[in-house]
Scaffold this active site. Structure first.
Site, PDB file in Angstrom:
ATOM      1  N   GLU A  39      -8.991  -3.910   1.838  1.00 54.90           N
ATOM      2  CA  GLU A  39      -7.942  -3.235   1.213  1.00 54.90           C
ATOM      3  C   GLU A  39      -6.784  -4.304   0.751  1.00 54.90           C
ATOM      4  O   GLU A  39      -6.372  -4.226  -0.220  1.00 54.90           O
ATOM      5  CB  GLU A  39      -7.200  -2.006   1.779  1.00 54.90           C
ATOM      6  CG  GLU A  39      -8.217  -0.888   1.808  1.00 54.90           C
ATOM      7  CD  GLU A  39      -7.826   0.262   2.861  1.00 54.90           C
ATOM      8  OE1 GLU A  39      -8.179  -0.088   4.070  1.00 54.90           O
ATOM      9  OE2 GLU A  39      -7.500   1.065   2.616  1.00 54.90           O
ATOM     10  N   HIS A  50      -7.419   6.664   0.311  1.00 52.62           N
ATOM     11  CA  HIS A  50      -8.322   5.572   0.783  1.00 52.62           C
ATOM     12  C   HIS A  50      -9.091   5.069  -0.568  1.00 52.62           C
ATOM     13  O   HIS A  50     -10.046   4.550  -0.527  1.00 52.62           O
ATOM     14  CB  HIS A  50      -9.499   6.124   1.524  1.00 52.62           C
ATOM     15  CG  HIS A  50      -9.307   6.147   3.087  1.00 52.62           C
ATOM     16  ND1 HIS A  50      -9.734   7.168   3.893  1.00 52.62           N
ATOM     17  CD2 HIS A  50      -8.207   5.752   3.775  1.00 52.62           C
ATOM     18  CE1 HIS A  50      -9.273   7.364   4.971  1.00 52.62           C
ATOM     19  NE2 HIS A  50      -8.202   6.418   5.034  1.00 52.62           N
ATOM     20  N   ARG A  80      -7.446  14.084  13.259  1.00 54.72           N
ATOM     21  CA  ARG A  80      -7.035  15.046  12.374  1.00 54.72           C
ATOM     22  C   ARG A  80      -8.191  15.935  12.035  1.00 54.72           C
ATOM     23  O   ARG A  80      -9.271  15.683  12.274  1.00 54.72           O
ATOM     24  CB  ARG A  80      -6.561  14.265  10.931  1.00 54.72           C
ATOM     25  CG  ARG A  80      -5.629  13.963  10.741  1.00 54.72           C
ATOM     26  CD  ARG A  80      -5.265  12.959   9.294  1.00 54.72           C
ATOM     27  NE  ARG A  80      -5.044  11.709   9.418  1.00 54.72           N
ATOM     28  CZ  ARG A  80      -5.188  10.879   8.494  1.00 54.72           C
ATOM     29  NH1 ARG A  80      -5.588  10.707   7.475  1.00 54.72           N
ATOM     30  NH2 ARG A  80      -4.651   9.459   9.123  1.00 54.72           N
ATOM     31  N   ARG A 107       0.762  -1.276  -0.135  1.00 56.36           N
ATOM     32  CA  ARG A 107       0.050  -0.058  -0.107  1.00 56.36           C
ATOM     33  C   ARG A 107       0.838   1.244   0.031  1.00 56.36           C
ATOM     34  O   ARG A 107       1.879   1.424   0.795  1.00 56.36           O
ATOM     35  CB  ARG A 107      -0.839  -0.146   1.374  1.00 56.36           C
ATOM     36  CG  ARG A 107      -1.741   1.398   1.359  1.00 56.36           C
ATOM     37  CD  ARG A 107      -2.286   1.519   2.882  1.00 56.36           C
ATOM     38  NE  ARG A 107      -3.110   2.451   2.677  1.00 56.36           N
ATOM     39  CZ  ARG A 107      -3.392   3.256   3.711  1.00 56.36           C
ATOM     40  NH1 ARG A 107      -2.703   3.202   4.950  1.00 56.36           N
ATOM     41  NH2 ARG A 107      -4.192   4.421   3.555  1.00 56.36           N
TER      42      ARG A 107
END
Ligand code: AMP
Length: 399
Positions: free
Chosen positions: A383, A179, A240, A90
């Site tokens: 993922e 993402h 965040r 990734r």
């Protein structure tokens, strides 16, 4: 039997999932934590439920990869390293260079490293993981799968910021999103369970986890997305800030006597969001518990989070000119019954109606009532599987 390993490397972590391909059978998974930090540990799980935990100093990613491979042999999951014929990494930022996954060579690795300004917390770590595997398993199919690739289809009107155009041309100052692997995977699953071609659907996918992002998918492509130049933008996340007025950043730097912009970024990346607002925890479960006990700041943090999400849904449905389905995924999206309820309860204008019983169940499913105008789905993201599939694509090209 050929095996492919999917890797997600962070600055001090390395998560993995090992698949038997093309059967897509998970045969092991686990993580190395606290690499280069006191208290390093390694957890590995086998499909028969065996879990092994090792606490020992692990100085760097190379040592982590070494340990991981040795344990796979010790636990009889593989007989020797040659059984692993592919690795998928990734990578968070691919800039405008990587419209798709890429076979990793020295040039690609350098490009990933050069894109570090686009994802300072992620790309250098991703590159470290790649180098560690290259060193130990130099001859296997090694593929980089970018979080940004799915968003390469964003129209100009949705990726440009209203700043001098030359900054885009000279410095690549634009929205890239993130993402993407997750949004792509769940949108494909959504089309499948809706029984319609993805190209005919207008979907909004809500990836709500520690990092959260929302994507509008139209004509089978990413049309708009909430993260920006970096994964700092968009909705309120665990730590965040999400979207913020840029002038406020300068104002706060003055007030807080901050001279190094990196210190300000640390506040926005690590001390803001749900943690900053609630002053309790970055974990929504803790915040919900506190709110249920009457904590006002916890309640406010939830209100801001939910309101952020419904504002994005409203604007994305408007810019797509309709809405067929909403998908909940990732840690919060998949697991939080109350958050799904709160969010959908504010979407009455779209005639979204949620079934409270279906909302309580688990796994991939619809959670809307029969008479809801919009389908609402929970689709667990995967993922790692999407990454392993990308590796298979390259293996086939090489055959
Ligand atoms: P992820 O980044 O997708 O792994 O998601 C991790 C986040 O999901 C954590 O920050 C948790 O706060 C959140 N999470 C997991 N389960 C729940 C739950 N049942 N309710 C609320 N939040 C959850």
């Amino acid at each position: 039997m050929e095996k492919t390993i999917a890797i997600n490397a962070g600055s001090s972590t390395l998560k993995f999932k090992l698949y038997e391909m093309p059967e897509e059978r998970v045969i092991s998974s686990g993580a190395v934590d606290r690499i280069g930090i006191p208290g390093s540990n390694f957890t590995i799980k086998t499909t028969d439920g065996k879990k092994v935990e090792i606490d020992q100093p692990i100085e760097n990613h190379e040592e982590a990869v070494d340990l991981l491979l040795q344990e796979l042999i010790k636990l009889d999951i593989i007989k020797d390293y040659n059984e692993i014929t592919g690795v998928g990494h990734r990578v968070v930022a691919g800039g405008e260079i990587f419209e798709d996954s890429a076979l990793i060579d020295d040039k690609v690795l350098k490009e990933i490293e050069d894109l570090k300004e686009y994802a300072p917390l992620h790309n250098p770590a991703n590159a470290t993981g790649i180098r560690a595997f290259k060193k130990i398993l130099p001859n296997i199919t090694s593929v980089a799968v970018f979080d940004t690739s799915f968003h390469e289809t964003l129209p100009e009107k949705n990726y440009l910021y209203s700043i001098p155009y030359e900054y885009y041309e000279k410095y690549g100052a634009r929205k890239y999103g993130a993402h993407g692997t997750s949004h792509k995977y769940v949108s494909q699953r959504a089309a499948k369970i809706m029984g319609k071609p993805l190209e005919d659907l207008k979907l909004i996918t809500l990836h709500l986890g520690a990092g959260s992002s929302i994507t509008a998918i139209k004509d089978g492509k990413s049309f708009d997305t909430s993260m920006g130049f970096t994964p700092l933008a968009g909705i309120t996340m665990a730590t965040r800030s999400g979207d913020i007025d840029a002038s406020l950043v300068v104002y706060l730097m003055e007030k807080l006597n901050i001279t190094d912009p990196e210190d300000m970024l640390t506040i926005l990346n690590k001390k803001s969001g749900l943690l900053g607002l609630s002053e309790i925890s970055p974990d929504l479960r803790d915040i919900i518990d506190a709110a249920d006990k009457g904590d006002k700041k916890a309640r406010t943090a939830i209100d801001v989070f939910v309101n952020n999400i419904v504002k994005y849904i409203g604007s994305y449905a408007t810019e797509m000119g309709g809405l067929d389905g909403i998908v909940f995924t990732a840690g919060i999206g998949e697991n939080s019954v109350p958050m799904r309820k709160e969010i959908t309860s504010k979407l009455g204008i779209f005639n979204v109606k949620m079934d409270d019983v279906l909302n309580q169940e688990r796994g991939e499913r619809f959670i809307n009532t029969e008479d809801s105008a919009v389908k609402v789905m929970v689709i667990p993201t995967d993922e790692e599987l999407a990454i392993a599939r990308e590796v298979e694509k390259f293996k086939k090209m090489g055959d």
